[in-house]
Design a protein around this motif. Structure first.
Motif, PDB file in Angstrom:
ATOM      1  N   LEU A  68       9.642  -6.285 -10.288  1.00  0.00           N
ATOM      2  CA  LEU A  68       8.737  -7.232 -10.930  1.00  0.00           C
ATOM      3  C   LEU A  68       8.492  -8.389  -9.972  1.00  0.00           C
ATOM      4  CD1 LEU A  68      10.513  -7.291 -14.386  1.00  0.00           C
ATOM      5  CD2 LEU A  68       8.416  -6.077 -13.811  1.00  0.00           C
ATOM      6  N   LEU A  69       7.236  -8.757  -9.854  1.00  0.00           N
ATOM      7  CA  LEU A  69       6.862  -9.890  -9.015  1.00  0.00           C
ATOM      8  C   LEU A  69       5.862 -10.746  -9.767  1.00  0.00           C
ATOM      9  CD1 LEU A  69       6.632  -7.088  -6.979  1.00  0.00           C
ATOM     10  CD2 LEU A  69       6.874  -8.952  -5.377  1.00  0.00           C
ATOM     11  N   VAL A  70       5.934 -12.038  -9.567  1.00  0.00           N
ATOM     12  CA  VAL A  70       4.905 -12.951 -10.039  1.00  0.00           C
ATOM     13  C   VAL A  70       4.268 -13.510  -8.775  1.00  0.00           C
ATOM     14  CG1 VAL A  70       4.378 -15.042 -11.331  1.00  0.00           C
ATOM     15  CG2 VAL A  70       6.162 -13.485 -12.162  1.00  0.00           C
ATOM     16  N   LEU A  71       2.985 -13.200  -8.590  1.00  0.00           N
ATOM     17  CA  LEU A  71       2.274 -13.543  -7.357  1.00  0.00           C
ATOM     18  C   LEU A  71       1.122 -14.493  -7.610  1.00  0.00           C
ATOM     19  CD1 LEU A  71       1.926  -9.985  -5.760  1.00  0.00           C
ATOM     20  CD2 LEU A  71       3.696 -11.696  -5.322  1.00  0.00           C
ATOM     21  N   ARG A  72       0.903 -15.397  -6.680  1.00  0.00           N
ATOM     22  CA  ARG A  72      -0.312 -16.210  -6.649  1.00  0.00           C
ATOM     23  C   ARG A  72      -1.326 -15.470  -5.782  1.00  0.00           C
ATOM     24  NH1 ARG A  72       2.868 -21.430  -4.929  1.00  0.00           N
ATOM     25  NH2 ARG A  72       3.278 -22.338  -6.959  1.00  0.00           N
ATOM     26  N   ALA A  73      -2.504 -15.272  -6.306  1.00  0.00           N
ATOM     27  CA  ALA A  73      -3.577 -14.621  -5.556  1.00  0.00           C
ATOM     28  C   ALA A  73      -4.890 -14.938  -6.263  1.00  0.00           C
ATOM     29  CB  ALA A  73      -3.364 -13.113  -5.498  1.00  0.00           C
ATOM     30  N   PRO A  74      -5.996 -14.957  -5.527  1.00  0.00           N
ATOM     31  CA  PRO A  74      -7.272 -15.312  -6.147  1.00  0.00           C
ATOM     32  C   PRO A  74      -7.764 -14.311  -7.191  1.00  0.00           C
ATOM     33  CG  PRO A  74      -7.590 -14.699  -3.846  1.00  0.00           C
ATOM     34  CD  PRO A  74      -6.114 -14.754  -4.088  1.00  0.00           C
ATOM     35  N   ASP A  75      -7.310 -13.037  -7.062  1.00  0.00           N
ATOM     36  CA  ASP A  75      -7.757 -12.011  -8.008  1.00  0.00           C
ATOM     37  C   ASP A  75      -6.753 -10.850  -8.014  1.00  0.00           C
ATOM     38  OD1 ASP A  75      -8.498 -10.209  -5.780  1.00  0.00           O
ATOM     39  OD2 ASP A  75     -10.150 -11.623  -5.499  1.00  0.00           O
ATOM     40  N   ALA A  76      -6.941  -9.944  -8.969  1.00  0.00           N
ATOM     41  CA  ALA A  76      -6.021  -8.818  -9.125  1.00  0.00           C
ATOM     42  C   ALA A  76      -6.050  -7.878  -7.925  1.00  0.00           C
ATOM     43  CB  ALA A  76      -6.353  -8.055 -10.408  1.00  0.00           C
ATOM     44  N   VAL A  77      -7.201  -7.706  -7.321  1.00  0.00           N
ATOM     45  CA  VAL A  77      -7.309  -6.808  -6.163  1.00  0.00           C
ATOM     46  C   VAL A  77      -6.459  -7.341  -5.008  1.00  0.00           C
ATOM     47  CG1 VAL A  77      -8.898  -5.895  -4.423  1.00  0.00           C
ATOM     48  CG2 VAL A  77      -9.566  -5.920  -6.830  1.00  0.00           C
ATOM     49  N   THR A  78      -6.522  -8.635  -4.772  1.00  0.00           N
ATOM     50  CA  THR A  78      -5.719  -9.243  -3.706  1.00  0.00           C
ATOM     51  C   THR A  78      -4.230  -9.111  -4.008  1.00  0.00           C
ATOM     52  OG1 THR A  78      -7.510 -10.787  -3.226  1.00  0.00           O
ATOM     53  CG2 THR A  78      -5.326 -11.361  -2.384  1.00  0.00           C
ATOM     54  N   ALA A  79      -3.848  -9.349  -5.265  1.00  0.00           N
ATOM     55  CA  ALA A  79      -2.438  -9.210  -5.646  1.00  0.00           C
ATOM     56  C   ALA A  79      -1.959  -7.784  -5.406  1.00  0.00           C
ATOM     57  CB  ALA A  79      -2.246  -9.614  -7.104  1.00  0.00           C
ATOM     58  N   ARG A  80      -2.761  -6.829  -5.803  1.00  0.00           N
ATOM     59  CA  ARG A  80      -2.390  -5.422  -5.612  1.00  0.00           C
ATOM     60  C   ARG A  80      -2.266  -5.094  -4.123  1.00  0.00           C
ATOM     61  NH1 ARG A  80      -2.237  -0.687  -8.447  1.00  0.00           N
ATOM     62  NH2 ARG A  80      -2.393   1.131  -7.091  1.00  0.00           N
ATOM     63  N   THR A  81      -3.183  -5.596  -3.326  1.00  0.00           N
ATOM     64  CA  THR A  81      -3.151  -5.341  -1.879  1.00  0.00           C
ATOM     65  C   THR A  81      -1.868  -5.886  -1.262  1.00  0.00           C
ATOM     66  OG1 THR A  81      -5.550  -5.321  -1.761  1.00  0.00           O
ATOM     67  CG2 THR A  81      -4.367  -5.746   0.295  1.00  0.00           C
ATOM     68  N   LEU A  82      -1.426  -7.061  -1.707  1.00  0.00           N
ATOM     69  CA  LEU A  82      -0.166  -7.626  -1.202  1.00  0.00           C
ATOM     70  C   LEU A  82       0.992  -6.674  -1.461  1.00  0.00           C
ATOM     71  CD1 LEU A  82      -0.629 -11.293  -2.450  1.00  0.00           C
ATOM     72  CD2 LEU A  82      -0.493 -10.567  -0.046  1.00  0.00           C
ATOM     73  N   VAL A  83       1.013  -6.070  -2.637  1.00  0.00           N
ATOM     74  CA  VAL A  83       2.101  -5.150  -2.990  1.00  0.00           C
ATOM     75  C   VAL A  83       1.945  -3.821  -2.247  1.00  0.00           C
ATOM     76  CG1 VAL A  83       3.239  -3.961  -4.905  1.00  0.00           C
ATOM     77  CG2 VAL A  83       2.397  -6.297  -5.210  1.00  0.00           C
ATOM     78  N   GLU A  84       0.730  -3.385  -2.032  1.00  0.00           N
ATOM     79  CA  GLU A  84       0.504  -2.133  -1.307  1.00  0.00           C
ATOM     80  C   GLU A  84       0.935  -2.225   0.155  1.00  0.00           C
ATOM     81  OE1 GLU A  84      -3.615  -1.278  -2.084  1.00  0.00           O
ATOM     82  OE2 GLU A  84      -3.130  -0.214  -3.940  1.00  0.00           O
ATOM     83  N   HIS A  85       1.078  -3.442   0.685  1.00  0.00           N
ATOM     84  CA  HIS A  85       1.570  -3.615   2.060  1.00  0.00           C
ATOM     85  C   HIS A  85       3.095  -3.544   2.139  1.00  0.00           C
ATOM     86  CE1 HIS A  85      -2.522  -5.086   2.921  1.00  0.00           C
ATOM     87  NE2 HIS A  85      -2.263  -4.531   4.085  1.00  0.00           N
ATOM     88  N   ASP A  86       3.765  -3.466   1.008  1.00  0.00           N
ATOM     89  CA  ASP A  86       5.218  -3.388   0.984  1.00  0.00           C
ATOM     90  C   ASP A  86       5.672  -1.994   1.421  1.00  0.00           C
ATOM     91  OD1 ASP A  86       7.952  -2.849  -0.313  1.00  0.00           O
ATOM     92  OD2 ASP A  86       7.667  -4.992  -0.671  1.00  0.00           O
TER      93      ASP A  86
END
Length: 99
Positions: free
Chosen positions: A54-72
């Motif tokens: 579980l992560l709580v992320l700051r990002a401008p939109d859901a696509v950006t948040a998902r992309t951050l996790v996809e880089h993991d």
């Protein structure tokens, strides 16, 4: 009250994650440390049963948040099998206009 765009991310572990995560754990933790250090991640952790991270992320939109996790590395090496991103109203000092 103003809320920053914040996202609750659930990354589901593969059934064999107890075995497959170990080779990628150091790189995963480095990735998460970076998100925490720059303030992108407010919270990061895993369920005790290893059902999901579980992560709580700051990002401008859901696509950006998902992309951050996809880089993991856990996503890239299929330790996680699904990612869910939902809007989250984080009641933090930053989002409430306090420091």
């Amino acid at each position: 009250m103003r809320f920053e765009p914040t996202w609750l991310v659930t990354a589901t572990f593969a059934a064999d994650a107890r075995l497959t995560r170990q080779p990628h754990r150091a790189a995963h933790l480095d990735h998460v440390r970076g998100l925490l250090a720059d303030g992108t991640a407010l919270v990061a952790g895993a369920r005790a049963d290893l059902g999901a991270s579980l992560l709580v992320l700051r990002a401008p939109d859901a696509v950006t948040a998902r992309t951050l996790v996809e880089h993991d590395p856990y996503w890239q090496h299929r330790v996680w099998t699904a990612i869910e991103v939902i809007e989250y109203l984080a009641a933090t000092p930053q989002s409430l206009g306090r420091s």
